[in-house]
Scaffold this active site. Sequence first.
Site, PDB file in Angstrom:
ATOM      1  N   GLU A  39       0.827  -1.223   0.000  1.00 47.80           N
ATOM      2  CA  GLU A  39       0.000   0.000   0.000  1.00 47.80           C
ATOM      3  C   GLU A  39       0.856   1.265   0.000  1.00 47.80           C
ATOM      4  OE1 GLU A  39      -3.564   0.152   2.232  1.00 47.80           O
ATOM      5  OE2 GLU A  39      -3.789  -2.030   2.264  1.00 47.80           O
TER       6      GLU A  39
ATOM      7  N   TYR B 146      -2.846   5.002   7.230  1.00 48.05           N
ATOM      8  CA  TYR B 146      -2.187   3.700   7.454  1.00 48.05           C
ATOM      9  C   TYR B 146      -0.966   3.565   6.552  1.00 48.05           C
ATOM     10  CZ  TYR B 146      -1.138  -1.236   6.649  1.00 48.05           C
ATOM     11  OH  TYR B 146      -0.482  -2.437   6.477  1.00 48.05           O
TER      12      TYR B 146
HETATM   13  P1  NAD Z   1      -3.038  -7.444  12.818  1.00 53.87           P
HETATM   14  O1  NAD Z   1      -3.767  -6.164  13.020  1.00 53.87           O
HETATM   15  O2  NAD Z   1      -3.797  -8.718  12.679  1.00 53.87           O
HETATM   16  O3  NAD Z   1      -1.998  -7.673  14.005  1.00 53.87           O
HETATM   17  C1  NAD Z   1      -1.228  -6.642  14.551  1.00 53.87           C
HETATM   18  C2  NAD Z   1      -0.655  -7.130  15.872  1.00 53.87           C
HETATM   19  O4  NAD Z   1       0.158  -6.090  16.424  1.00 53.87           O
HETATM   20  C3  NAD Z   1      -1.734  -7.463  16.913  1.00 53.87           C
HETATM   21  O5  NAD Z   1      -1.434  -8.697  17.541  1.00 53.87           O
HETATM   22  C4  NAD Z   1      -1.652  -6.307  17.886  1.00 53.87           C
HETATM   23  O6  NAD Z   1      -2.026  -6.677  19.217  1.00 53.87           O
HETATM   24  C5  NAD Z   1      -0.180  -5.936  17.796  1.00 53.87           C
HETATM   25  N1  NAD Z   1       0.086  -4.545  18.192  1.00 53.87           N
HETATM   26  C6  NAD Z   1      -0.596  -3.431  17.781  1.00 53.87           C
HETATM   27  N2  NAD Z   1      -0.088  -2.351  18.385  1.00 53.87           N
HETATM   28  C7  NAD Z   1       0.941  -2.784  19.167  1.00 53.87           C
HETATM   29  C8  NAD Z   1       1.867  -2.117  20.037  1.00 53.87           C
HETATM   30  N3  NAD Z   1       1.826  -0.787  20.213  1.00 53.87           N
HETATM   31  N4  NAD Z   1       2.788  -2.860  20.675  1.00 53.87           N
HETATM   32  C9  NAD Z   1       2.832  -4.215  20.502  1.00 53.87           C
HETATM   33  N5  NAD Z   1       1.972  -4.889  19.725  1.00 53.87           N
HETATM   34  C10 NAD Z   1       1.045  -4.173  19.056  1.00 53.87           C
HETATM   35  O7  NAD Z   1      -2.119  -7.183  11.548  1.00 53.87           O
HETATM   36  P2  NAD Z   1      -1.625  -8.176  10.408  1.00 53.87           P
HETATM   37  O8  NAD Z   1      -2.624  -8.174   9.325  1.00 53.87           O
HETATM   38  O9  NAD Z   1      -1.183  -9.444  11.027  1.00 53.87           O
HETATM   39  O10 NAD Z   1      -0.356  -7.375   9.872  1.00 53.87           O
HETATM   40  C11 NAD Z   1       0.939  -7.608  10.421  1.00 53.87           C
HETATM   41  C12 NAD Z   1       1.938  -6.716   9.695  1.00 53.87           C
HETATM   42  O11 NAD Z   1       1.905  -7.025   8.292  1.00 53.87           O
HETATM   43  C13 NAD Z   1       1.611  -5.234   9.816  1.00 53.87           C
HETATM   44  O12 NAD Z   1       2.820  -4.543   9.988  1.00 53.87           O
HETATM   45  C14 NAD Z   1       0.971  -4.875   8.471  1.00 53.87           C
HETATM   46  O13 NAD Z   1       1.216  -3.543   8.137  1.00 53.87           O
HETATM   47  C15 NAD Z   1       1.681  -5.843   7.547  1.00 53.87           C
HETATM   48  N6  NAD Z   1       0.920  -6.238   6.336  1.00 53.87           N
HETATM   49  C16 NAD Z   1      -0.352  -6.714   6.444  1.00 53.87           C
HETATM   50  C17 NAD Z   1      -1.030  -7.107   5.296  1.00 53.87           C
HETATM   51  C18 NAD Z   1      -2.448  -7.655   5.354  1.00 53.87           C
HETATM   52  O14 NAD Z   1      -3.078  -7.814   4.294  1.00 53.87           O
HETATM   53  N7  NAD Z   1      -2.987  -7.985   6.529  1.00 53.87           N
HETATM   54  C19 NAD Z   1      -0.412  -7.012   4.042  1.00 53.87           C
HETATM   55  C20 NAD Z   1       0.902  -6.538   3.972  1.00 53.87           C
HETATM   56  C21 NAD Z   1       1.557  -6.149   5.136  1.00 53.87           C
END
Ligand code: NAD
Length: 319
Positions: A123, A145
């Site tokens: 993104e 985001y």
């Molecule tokens: P998610 O929202 O399911 O999980 C995020 C996790 O981070 C949660 O367990 C939450 O409790 C934890 N968290 C949030 N704030 C925190 C803090 N301040 N301290 C400690 N822990 C904290 O997200 P996801 O979909 O598993 O994404 C994980 C990573 O992958 C992210 O960095 C996201 O940007 C990236 N990403 C996601 C996607 C997607 O399609 N879901 C695609 C590409 C990249």
Amino acid sequence: MRILVTGGAGFIGSHYVRTLLGPDSPAPGVELTVLDALTYAGRRANLPASGFTFVRGDVCDARLLDELAAGHDHLVHFAAESHVDRSIEDAAAFIRTNVLGTQTVLDAALRHGRRVVLVSTDEVYGSVAAGACAEDAPPRPSSPYSASKASAELLALAQHRTHGLDVTITRGTNTYGPHQYPEKIIPLFTARLLRGERVPLYGDGRQVRDWLHVDDHVRAVDLVRREGRSGAVYNVAGGVELSNRELTGRLLALLGAGWDRVAYVRDRPGHDLRYAVDDSRIRTELGFRPVIDFTDGLKETVEWYARHRDWWETGPEGA
Ligand code: NAD
């Protein structure tokens, strides 16, 4: 090898932990620590009962990160606020966790000479009208985001150039699979259809996304952790481009529902029309290619949600 996994109780992070601790682990014998604040998106129950250390804490806590970095070789940084719609409502938590939290992780890694993998997103490129973005395309984020993720990346690359921080970045595309909190399109629509409700499709549903199975995503992240060039960025694509309308059609078919179950809602402001990345670098340099077939992966994902109603119905906020 000792690895600290931030955000390991969330969707992708917990799959990464289960994969590293599982029978086909790409890193057998690894010692893992999960650091997670357990926000609405993270659950201890997403993780195995034992076999690793769990620390409940905040990635913005510099003292905690310093202690943890001292005892680990690699830091794999998943922790983030991850839902675009929430960032449009209120960006503050996104800037705090995704920017300040990443800076805290990077600073701790630098002090202790550790390697970091920053898990970022396609993104950051913004909407791509035609073709596909290679890693050197400029960031043009559209939402708070994606702006916060682009900022985190720029900080990481600056630390690499200025201080020689050993950091690699992955930019994965839209990821799907079990254990994803039911606010993103696949688990949200699946949960609503399973409950007999209608699903909210933004605008005309023409937005195109590339879909990557979570298993392929975490295998790419771990390959980059082990073999990625320091200072390099790697796109990770699933290679399956679908409009949200096409995706909705597939979910309706899998759940035996018709188009009368679709409610067209006002489009998200600044909604990117298309994401597309060129993943030649990770293919040629590291030999990675996604292996999960989308039709199979989507069917298995829908079946997982059907079998685990308790998981999504009793979550902190539910669908
Ligand atoms: P998610 O929202 O399911 O999980 C995020 C996790 O981070 C949660 O367990 C939450 O409790 C934890 N968290 C949030 N704030 C925190 C803090 N301040 N301290 C400690 N822990 C904290 O997200 P996801 O979909 O598993 O994404 C994980 C990573 O992958 C992210 O960095 C996201 O940007 C990236 N990403 C996601 C996607 C997607 O399609 N879901 C695609 C590409 C990249």
